[in-house]
Scaffold this motif. Sequence first.
Motif, PDB file in Angstrom:
ATOM      1  N   ARG A  60      34.479  52.799  50.604  1.00  0.00           N
ATOM      2  CA  ARG A  60      35.863  53.424  50.040  1.00  0.00           C
ATOM      3  C   ARG A  60      36.531  52.249  49.296  1.00  0.00           C
ATOM      4  N   LEU A  61      37.642  52.793  48.617  1.00  0.00           N
ATOM      5  CA  LEU A  61      38.339  51.703  47.815  1.00  0.00           C
ATOM      6  C   LEU A  61      38.262  50.339  48.282  1.00  0.00           C
ATOM      7  N   VAL A  62      37.948  49.338  47.507  1.00  0.00           N
ATOM      8  CA  VAL A  62      38.080  47.918  47.986  1.00  0.00           C
ATOM      9  C   VAL A  62      39.171  47.631  48.559  1.00  0.00           C
ATOM     10  N   ALA A  63      40.340  47.911  47.962  1.00  0.00           N
ATOM     11  CA  ALA A  63      41.696  47.580  48.511  1.00  0.00           C
ATOM     12  C   ALA A  63      41.965  48.105  49.795  1.00  0.00           C
ATOM     13  N   GLN A  64      41.505  49.485  49.955  1.00  0.00           N
ATOM     14  CA  GLN A  64      41.792  50.036  51.462  1.00  0.00           C
ATOM     15  C   GLN A  64      40.746  49.245  52.387  1.00  0.00           C
ATOM     16  N   GLN A  65      39.723  48.938  52.181  1.00  0.00           N
ATOM     17  CA  GLN A  65      38.820  48.274  53.091  1.00  0.00           C
ATOM     18  C   GLN A  65      39.443  46.749  53.369  1.00  0.00           C
ATOM     19  N   TYR A  66      40.047  46.096  52.430  1.00  0.00           N
ATOM     20  CA  TYR A  66      40.716  44.981  52.515  1.00  0.00           C
ATOM     21  C   TYR A  66      41.636  45.245  53.641  1.00  0.00           C
ATOM     22  N   GLY A  67      42.806  46.156  53.365  1.00  0.00           N
ATOM     23  CA  GLY A  67      43.703  46.431  54.164  1.00  0.00           C
ATOM     24  C   GLY A  67      43.423  46.804  55.717  1.00  0.00           C
ATOM     25  N   GLU A  68      42.165  47.679  55.893  1.00  0.00           N
ATOM     26  CA  GLU A  68      41.612  47.763  57.413  1.00  0.00           C
ATOM     27  C   GLU A  68      41.250  46.452  57.788  1.00  0.00           C
ATOM     28  N   VAL A  69      40.631  45.552  57.387  1.00  0.00           N
ATOM     29  CA  VAL A  69      40.516  44.459  57.840  1.00  0.00           C
ATOM     30  C   VAL A  69      41.553  43.466  57.973  1.00  0.00           C
ATOM     31  N   ALA A  70      42.321  43.240  57.442  1.00  0.00           N
ATOM     32  CA  ALA A  70      43.577  42.760  57.468  1.00  0.00           C
ATOM     33  C   ALA A  70      44.546  43.148  58.526  1.00  0.00           C
ATOM     34  N   ARG A  71      44.573  44.270  58.758  1.00  0.00           N
ATOM     35  CA  ARG A  71      45.309  45.069  59.999  1.00  0.00           C
ATOM     36  C   ARG A  71      44.594  44.860  61.202  1.00  0.00           C
TER      37      ARG A  71
ATOM     38  N   ASP B 220      48.745  50.399  48.089  1.00  0.00           N
ATOM     39  CA  ASP B 220      49.043  50.396  46.763  1.00  0.00           C
ATOM     40  C   ASP B 220      49.523  48.824  46.342  1.00  0.00           C
ATOM     41  N   LYS B 221      50.310  48.199  47.045  1.00  0.00           N
ATOM     42  CA  LYS B 221      50.900  46.970  46.593  1.00  0.00           C
ATOM     43  C   LYS B 221      49.598  45.857  46.963  1.00  0.00           C
ATOM     44  N   LEU B 222      48.678  46.227  48.003  1.00  0.00           N
ATOM     45  CA  LEU B 222      47.648  45.404  48.200  1.00  0.00           C
ATOM     46  C   LEU B 222      46.674  45.443  46.866  1.00  0.00           C
ATOM     47  N   GLN B 223      46.583  46.471  46.351  1.00  0.00           N
ATOM     48  CA  GLN B 223      45.606  46.755  45.153  1.00  0.00           C
ATOM     49  C   GLN B 223      46.152  45.931  44.030  1.00  0.00           C
ATOM     50  N   LEU B 224      47.447  46.009  43.969  1.00  0.00           N
ATOM     51  CA  LEU B 224      48.019  45.358  42.567  1.00  0.00           C
ATOM     52  C   LEU B 224      48.053  43.912  43.098  1.00  0.00           C
TER      53      LEU B 224
END
Length: 299
Positions: free
Chosen positions: A21-32, A42-46
């Motif tokens: 999936r989009l890298v930012a989405q995967q970052y968000g999943e792991v962070a949560r 979106d903020k995470l991507q920026l």
Amino acid sequence: MARPNLLLCFDAFGTLFRPRRLVAQQYGEVARQCGLAGFSDDKLQLSLRAAIKDETKQNPNYGRATGLGATRWWTNVIHKTFTPLMENDEVLPTDLAPKLLHRFSSDEGYNVEPNLVSTLKALKHQSRQRCFDRIVIGVVTNSDDRVPSVLSSFGLNISPLRYGTDVNRSAFAGQDYDIDFHCMSYDVGVEKPDSLIFNAAKLMLIQIIATRDGKTPTEAKADVETWRKVYVGDEYTKDVVGAINAGWNPVLLDVNEYSTSIPKLEDYPTQTLDDLFEEHTVVRVRSIQNLTMWLTGGR
């Protein structure tokens, strides 16, 4: 007539594998999963883009240029990405960076190109029977040093031979690998489309020939000049242009068939590799499986 030898090299990201999936989405999943919240993807991507830009400026080439190293470089990126998104009293979870580093060094973060593993494992055996006497497969890619571990996680047998790294020759002499060597921009110091990274791949082939055939580097270098050299990638400006400038034959991986102005490999089932590239500067192909079937005569 003697069959030619083939050096077949691939780009990695976008060609051999892609993010699940989009890298930012995967970052968000792991962070949560680690307990962080209160931010949007979106903020995470920026924030991720800004962190990569800042870390690249401070420590070029994934930290190789300053001696930082890729692991610490990505750890810095992760910290710089999430720190601006946290509340004042929040603390960055200690397991966040290790989990993300592991994910994007393995198949947890990526999907492999369809049928890649079985295709590459069969390629060398088939090539001996049909169109080529010998075939060596390499990876030439703009990346840090994670690529071998990602490919290994898919089940490919990866050689330890890597540009700029000392390897005991007995570790790969006589061994049969799915991937024979890696040339990563992290090690070479330049990125595609620079011809130097393609020249580095030729140096790897010289080392392999010298080791496996017991030849001197001068003898192996002379042999390399007779090998056919094909490069496969999904980006025209980096992969196709770089290969052409280095004197290689480029194949554009065009999964969605967007590049309709480029001749399609599958439309030339009876031509030899030499005849094909005498007529066309570049060709496209829909899948790596189709390419290997064409190369081995199973078309």
